[in-house]
Scaffold this motif. Structure first.
Motif, PDB file in Angstrom:
ATOM      1  N   UNK A   1       7.628   3.042  -9.809  1.00 30.35           N
ATOM      2  CA  UNK A   1       6.876   2.861 -11.066  1.00 30.35           C
ATOM      3  C   UNK A   1       7.599   1.884 -11.987  1.00 30.35           C
ATOM      4  N   UNK A   2       8.939   1.991 -12.046  1.00 31.51           N
ATOM      5  CA  UNK A   2       9.717   1.114 -12.923  1.00 31.51           C
ATOM      6  C   UNK A   2       9.611  -0.333 -12.452  1.00 31.51           C
ATOM      7  N   UNK A   3       9.663  -0.543 -11.140  1.00 33.51           N
ATOM      8  CA  UNK A   3       9.569  -1.908 -10.610  1.00 33.51           C
ATOM      9  C   UNK A   3       8.187  -2.501 -10.943  1.00 33.51           C
ATOM     10  N   UNK A   4       7.122  -1.727 -10.749  1.00 31.87           N
ATOM     11  CA  UNK A   4       5.783  -2.233 -11.107  1.00 31.87           C
ATOM     12  C   UNK A   4       5.720  -2.577 -12.599  1.00 31.87           C
ATOM     13  N   UNK A   5       6.355  -1.734 -13.406  1.00 31.81           N
ATOM     14  CA  UNK A   5       6.375  -1.973 -14.852  1.00 31.81           C
ATOM     15  C   UNK A   5       7.117  -3.269 -15.191  1.00 31.81           C
TER      16      UNK A   5
ATOM     17  N   UNK B   1       0.842  -1.208   0.000  1.00 34.14           N
ATOM     18  CA  UNK B   1       0.000   0.000   0.000  1.00 34.14           C
ATOM     19  C   UNK B   1       0.876   1.256   0.000  1.00 34.14           C
ATOM     20  N   UNK B   2       1.970   1.223   0.793  1.00 28.88           N
ATOM     21  CA  UNK B   2       2.901   2.368   0.832  1.00 28.88           C
ATOM     22  C   UNK B   2       3.503   2.601  -0.551  1.00 28.88           C
ATOM     23  N   UNK B   3       3.895   1.510  -1.211  1.00 31.48           N
ATOM     24  CA  UNK B   3       4.560   1.645  -2.512  1.00 31.48           C
ATOM     25  C   UNK B   3       3.608   2.212  -3.566  1.00 31.48           C
ATOM     26  N   UNK B   4       2.338   1.836  -3.470  1.00 35.69           N
ATOM     27  CA  UNK B   4       1.358   2.361  -4.438  1.00 35.69           C
ATOM     28  C   UNK B   4       1.202   3.871  -4.243  1.00 35.69           C
ATOM     29  N   UNK B   5       1.154   4.292  -2.981  1.00 35.45           N
ATOM     30  CA  UNK B   5       1.065   5.739  -2.694  1.00 35.45           C
ATOM     31  C   UNK B   5       2.301   6.448  -3.262  1.00 35.45           C
ATOM     32  N   UNK B   6       3.463   5.836  -3.068  1.00 29.97           N
ATOM     33  CA  UNK B   6       4.722   6.421  -3.556  1.00 29.97           C
ATOM     34  C   UNK B   6       4.730   6.517  -5.083  1.00 29.97           C
ATOM     35  N   UNK B   7       4.210   5.471  -5.733  1.00 27.74           N
ATOM     36  CA  UNK B   7       4.148   5.477  -7.207  1.00 27.74           C
ATOM     37  C   UNK B   7       3.229   6.593  -7.689  1.00 27.74           C
ATOM     38  N   UNK B   8       2.096   6.752  -6.994  1.00 24.28           N
ATOM     39  CA  UNK B   8       1.135   7.814  -7.371  1.00 24.28           C
ATOM     40  C   UNK B   8       1.769   9.187  -7.224  1.00 24.28           C
ATOM     41  N   UNK B   9       2.664   9.299  -6.229  1.00 18.04           N
ATOM     42  CA  UNK B   9       3.324  10.590  -6.013  1.00 18.04           C
ATOM     43  C   UNK B   9       4.422  10.834  -7.048  1.00 18.04           C
ATOM     44  N   UNK B  10       4.645   9.829  -7.928  1.00 20.54           N
ATOM     45  CA  UNK B  10       5.574  10.033  -9.036  1.00 20.54           C
ATOM     46  C   UNK B  10       6.939   9.389  -8.872  1.00 20.54           C
ATOM     47  N   UNK B  11       7.108   8.540  -7.855  1.00 25.98           N
ATOM     48  CA  UNK B  11       8.414   7.903  -7.627  1.00 25.98           C
ATOM     49  C   UNK B  11       8.792   7.019  -8.826  1.00 25.98           C
ATOM     50  N   UNK B  12       9.894   7.374  -9.466  1.00 28.81           N
ATOM     51  CA  UNK B  12      10.305   6.708 -10.706  1.00 28.81           C
ATOM     52  C   UNK B  12      10.708   5.248 -10.457  1.00 28.81           C
TER      53      UNK B  12
ATOM     54  N   UNK C   1      -2.771  -1.670  -9.462  1.00 32.92           N
ATOM     55  CA  UNK C   1      -3.726  -1.278 -10.503  1.00 32.92           C
ATOM     56  C   UNK C   1      -3.086  -1.009 -11.849  1.00 32.92           C
ATOM     57  N   UNK C   2      -3.341   0.185 -12.382  1.00 35.70           N
ATOM     58  CA  UNK C   2      -2.876   0.520 -13.736  1.00 35.70           C
ATOM     59  C   UNK C   2      -1.349   0.566 -13.850  1.00 35.70           C
ATOM     60  N   UNK C   3      -0.636   0.839 -12.732  1.00 31.22           N
ATOM     61  CA  UNK C   3       0.837   0.830 -12.810  1.00 31.22           C
ATOM     62  C   UNK C   3       1.322  -0.537 -13.281  1.00 31.22           C
ATOM     63  N   UNK C   4       0.551  -1.569 -12.935  1.00 39.80           N
ATOM     64  CA  UNK C   4       0.906  -2.944 -13.268  1.00 39.80           C
ATOM     65  C   UNK C   4       0.245  -3.361 -14.582  1.00 39.80           C
ATOM     66  N   UNK C   5      -1.062  -3.064 -14.672  1.00 45.42           N
ATOM     67  CA  UNK C   5      -1.866  -3.590 -15.790  1.00 45.42           C
ATOM     68  C   UNK C   5      -1.355  -3.139 -17.156  1.00 45.42           C
ATOM     69  N   UNK C   6      -0.896  -1.900 -17.218  1.00 44.07           N
ATOM     70  CA  UNK C   6      -0.470  -1.371 -18.508  1.00 44.07           C
ATOM     71  C   UNK C   6       0.650  -2.235 -19.093  1.00 44.07           C
ATOM     72  N   UNK C   7       1.619  -2.601 -18.226  1.00 44.18           N
ATOM     73  CA  UNK C   7       2.731  -3.396 -18.762  1.00 44.18           C
ATOM     74  C   UNK C   7       2.348  -4.871 -18.908  1.00 44.18           C
ATOM     75  N   UNK C   8       1.369  -5.346 -18.119  1.00 47.63           N
ATOM     76  CA  UNK C   8       0.867  -6.714 -18.339  1.00 47.63           C
ATOM     77  C   UNK C   8       0.246  -6.778 -19.739  1.00 47.63           C
TER      78      UNK C   8
END
Ligand code: ZN
Length: 401
Positions: free
Chosen positions: A309-313, A295-306, A345-352
């Motif tokens: 986001x790259x790891x989720x991708x 949950x923390x990481x998702x918040x961080x990704x939403x805040x723009x942490x590169x 969510x979408x941080x993951x789905x887009x690259x899936x």
């Protein structure tokens, strides 16, 4: 308008020329089947029962009257509910138990599949099975207490474990759920709860729940991909859960991505799971975000942490590759991603989606709908409840001639 019943039944069709009594029993079962909907509102109007069961309204009305007198069915009051009825709590209860690596969730429901009460507790990783079952039994008592119900009211328990379960019902694979290996979990749990226990793998139960009540509804060939501490798939083929010859189908997490890759929990090398589990994400972000929850990481990704986001991708790309392999083989119409990773969510789905497009046949990827779970972290316990429901017959009154 009520959805068709998700309750799968072994009820056979009545042959022309069958006796009147057999026809009456079969019609009664059709009405019950239409009422076993599961989900939050299990009430169904008599007009919908007639439509779902394919029976004349007068026949439904007669059968419902008999079932109400027998205490199996009760009328539902409320604005706009008209002639709605549901299966009565007095007909008995069922329970669903979802044991994870680090959590335990239990729900008690009625024989219509409605959840009456539900609770979740954290579990210690690598817990011995006795500890898991001790906590489950304490929770069982607590939930029954909340409902003013007794153990004897519970007719069956459905149970999910995050490990391959072989055809004999034993937890297979030595290193995946160490505290449960070789345990006859069904027998152990049955002795605790005092009723039959039906056991399945957690991803299979997630698939069952999403197929009947969630994001996979309406798709008779679908894949539920659970991405948490482990990575596994539950497969619905032709509307039914597919277990495989030995009971352990769907272990997509142990497809080999790179035969020179890191050692996996299963002991093999370079498995998909080693690149895409929650543990793999934690390892990759150890320096940037130590001890961060998903949950923390998702918040961080939403805040723009590169980095996040790259790891989720990266995780999504690996999962997309694995899904493409599976999709080429079975051509599902829906992929539902659940487990802790689905929070991305979408941080993951887009690259899936991108991974599937790159690696699957165009005819396969173009007909595959991909989404995250709509039941979230409840899919396992809802699936466990549906498993218990599927295995529990209602005690029905003898139809009046
Ligand atoms: Zn592996």
């Amino acid at each position: 308008m009520a959805a068709p019943s998700p309750y799968s039944t072994s009820m056979g069709s009545v042959r022309a020329g069958g006796s009147t009594a057999a026809l009456r029993v079969a019609n009664q079962r059709r009405v019950i089947e239409a009422l076993r909907t599961g989900g939050s509102d299990t009430s169904v109007t008599q007009a919908d029962i007639a439509r779902i069961a394919g029976l004349a309204p007068a026949t439904v009305s007669n059968i419902v009257r008999e079932l109400v007198v027998a205490g199996v069915v009760e009328a539902v009051s409320g604005p706009g509910r008209g002639t709605a009825v549901r299966i009565s709590r007095k007909a008995g209860l069922i329970a669903g138990l979802d044991i994870g690596h680090r959590h335990l969730r239990m729900a008690i429901g009625d024989l219509g599949g409605a959840v009456l009460t539900e609770h979740r507790l954290p579990l210690v990783a690598n817990h011995p099975f006795e500890q898991g079952l001790d906590m489950a039994e304490t929770m069982f008592e607590k939930l029954l207490g909340e409902l003013g119900a007794a153990r004897t009211d519970v007719l069956a328990v459905g149970m999910g474990l995050p490990a391959p379960i072989d055809a004999a019902g034993l937890v297979a694979a030595a290193s995946i759920l160490p505290g449960w290996v070789g345990v006859d979990a069904r027998a152990e749990a049955s002795a605790r709860f005092g009723c039959p226990v039906h056991l399945d793998n957690d991803a299979n139960l997630g698939a069952l729940a999403e197929h009947r009540l969630g994001a996979g509804a309406g798709h008779d060939c679908m894949v539920y991909l659970k991405v948490s501490s482990g990575v596994g798939a539950g497969l619905i083929l032709d509307g039914r859960l597919f277990h495989g010859g030995g009971g352990t189908a769907g272990e997509i997490g142990h497809l080999t991505v790179d035969s020179n890759g890191p050692i996996c929990r299963c002991g093999s090398r370079g498995c998909l799971e080693a690149y895409s589990s929650v543990g793999a994400v934690s390892d990759m972000l150890l320096h940037q975000h130590p001890n961060a929850s998903m949950a923390d990481l998702v918040v961080t990704a939403r805040a723009g942490d590169v980095a996040v986001r790259r790891v989720f991708e990266d995780v999504g790309s690996h999962l997309g590759w694995g899904v493409a392999m599976l999709a080429n083989l079975i051509n599902p119409s829906a992929l539902v991603i659940g487990g802790d990773m689905a929070q991305a969510g979408e941080f993951l789905l887009e690259s899936v989606r991108d991974g599937v497009r790159r690696h699957a046949l165009a005819s396969v990827s173009s007909t595959l709908t991909m989404s995250v779970s709509s039941l979230g972290d409840r899919s396992g316990v809802i699936g466990a409840l549906l498993l218990a429901l599927d295995h529990t017959e209602l005690a029905l009154p003898a139809p009046t001639p």
